[in-house]
Design a protein around this motif. Sequence first.
Motif, PDB file in Angstrom:
ATOM      1  N   ASP A 210       0.865  -1.184   0.000  1.00 27.94           N
ATOM      2  CA  ASP A 210       0.000   0.000   0.000  1.00 27.94           C
ATOM      3  C   ASP A 210       0.906   1.239   0.000  1.00 27.94           C
ATOM      4  O   ASP A 210       1.627   1.483   0.961  1.00 27.94           O
ATOM      5  N   HIS A 213       0.212   6.705   0.947  1.00 26.58           N
ATOM      6  CA  HIS A 213       0.807   7.948   1.463  1.00 26.58           C
ATOM      7  C   HIS A 213       2.154   8.269   0.822  1.00 26.58           C
ATOM      8  O   HIS A 213       2.926   9.055   1.359  1.00 26.58           O
ATOM      9  N   THR A 241      -3.739   5.479  -4.047  1.00 34.59           N
ATOM     10  CA  THR A 241      -4.947   6.324  -4.075  1.00 34.59           C
ATOM     11  C   THR A 241      -4.736   7.472  -5.045  1.00 34.59           C
ATOM     12  O   THR A 241      -3.595   7.903  -5.278  1.00 34.59           O
ATOM     13  N   LYS A 244      -5.075  11.589  -2.568  1.00 33.69           N
ATOM     14  CA  LYS A 244      -4.171  12.329  -1.678  1.00 33.69           C
ATOM     15  C   LYS A 244      -3.224  13.179  -2.534  1.00 33.69           C
ATOM     16  O   LYS A 244      -3.613  14.253  -2.974  1.00 33.69           O
TER      17      LYS A 244
HETATM   18  N1  PMP Z   1      -4.577   2.925   2.765  1.00 35.99           N
HETATM   19  C1  PMP Z   1      -4.092   3.748   3.721  1.00 35.99           C
HETATM   20  C2  PMP Z   1      -2.787   3.418   4.344  1.00 35.99           C
HETATM   21  C3  PMP Z   1      -4.812   4.887   4.107  1.00 35.99           C
HETATM   22  O1  PMP Z   1      -4.334   5.687   5.067  1.00 35.99           O
HETATM   23  C4  PMP Z   1      -6.046   5.172   3.478  1.00 35.99           C
HETATM   24  C5  PMP Z   1      -6.918   6.361   3.839  1.00 35.99           C
HETATM   25  N2  PMP Z   1      -6.408   7.386   4.463  1.00 35.99           N
HETATM   26  C6  PMP Z   1      -6.497   4.302   2.495  1.00 35.99           C
HETATM   27  C7  PMP Z   1      -5.748   3.195   2.165  1.00 35.99           C
HETATM   28  C8  PMP Z   1      -7.790   4.578   1.788  1.00 35.99           C
HETATM   29  O2  PMP Z   1      -7.587   5.442   0.705  1.00 35.99           O
HETATM   30  P1  PMP Z   1      -8.759   6.382   0.200  1.00 35.99           P
HETATM   31  O3  PMP Z   1      -8.758   7.587   1.070  1.00 35.99           O
HETATM   32  O4  PMP Z   1      -8.441   6.659  -1.246  1.00 35.99           O
HETATM   33  O5  PMP Z   1     -10.030   5.592   0.346  1.00 35.99           O
END
Ligand code: PMP
Length: 400
Positions: A210, A213, A241, A244
């Motif tokens: 993932d 960030h 994502t 962000k």
């Molecule tokens: N993975 C992580 C590590 C996140 O912090 C977040 C949301 N802050 C997500 C996935 C979800 O992403 P989204 O805001 O696009 O739904």
Amino acid sequence: MHPFQAYCQDALARMKAEGRYRTFAELVKSRRGFPRYTTPEGREVVVWSSNDYLGLGGSDILARAAQEAIEEHGVGSGGTRNISGNTPFHTALERELAALHQKPAALVFTSGYVANQAALGTILASMDGNWQVFSDEKNHNSMIVGMKGARKAIWRHNDAAHLDALLSAADPAVSKLVAFESVYSMDGDIAPIAEIIAVAKRHGALTYLDEVHAVGMYGPHGAGVAERDGVLDGIDIVQGTLGKAFGCHGGYVAGDAAVIDWLRSAAAGFIFTTSMPPAIAAAALASVRHVRGAHDLRARHAERAARLKSAFREAGVAILPSTSHIVPVPVGEAALCREVSRRLFDAHGIYATPINYPTVPRGTERLRFTPTPLHGDAEMDQAVAAVAQVLRDVRGVAAA
Ligand code: PMP
């Protein structure tokens, strides 16, 4: 009254007593004013808690792409991807994201949350569930929900040796998936990706990373920390994502052609939901194309984060040892954290939201600062001085 209504009332009262009740500030975001928002009463505040990390949410590049697409194609997509909800913007966006991560294919979901939940859930239910997933203990809720019901081992945060030990103890006949993040959003620390890949590969495990960030901000083209560290190849499935650093909305996974193609036909969270609006796909596409070459913006972003950290240190404000753009200021108790946040907002025009349990463990409540390329020196110095003063004031009272 139904017992459930009584339950909700009790739960709310408890949350309020513990300072965990969530309120949402009503702020007017002006496209050209970022990082300044306006309160409904017309007061200006500087936002320090935005995940619009590069400040692109208001940029002309995204706005123009979205406006043109709305003008041409309207607002809603009109269906699932399978049933009349697919447009050239969606497929071009997926090609662009695949290219960004140097993978054969990518698949777009309606959010990063859904991408994790749907991709992990679908993968771990495949092959008659003959999987064991190895999950970093600080993985995000969307990953945890995606792993629900699967055989799971949790490794100590960022500890490749512990992961190695757990993999060594696993049943050799089971398929293994190592799931982790690159930048951890609440502490701002970064995974030792190369080490984790080496361990995973030694045990024949697939890797799922993932980079929510990190995408847009790390690596020569903004593909994330795996790109920065030169280990894109070692990640089998990367998740990100568009909401962000890309300043837009949506989520995705990228990886092997057959895996992604199979998810397209198997992941319920992809199949059974209205697709992303075409204008959002168009804006996301424009953003990814722009960000891939936005080297100066990435450099400025890193410089802003470094400057904020040193300014806090010089002012005697403790921060967590972040190695990323995320600057967490520990406060250490929910009610106190809310009070610090409230004073910053009311007296200093600073919007820094408190991060409370269950987002972080109890007793580690904090304010989380995310400087963007649009935060200037004066705004930064004012914020640091205000935080130092408010912390002195509340701690003085608490100690008295
Ligand atoms: N993975 C992580 C590590 C996140 O912090 C977040 C949301 N802050 C997500 C996935 C979800 O992403 P989204 O805001 O696009 O739904």
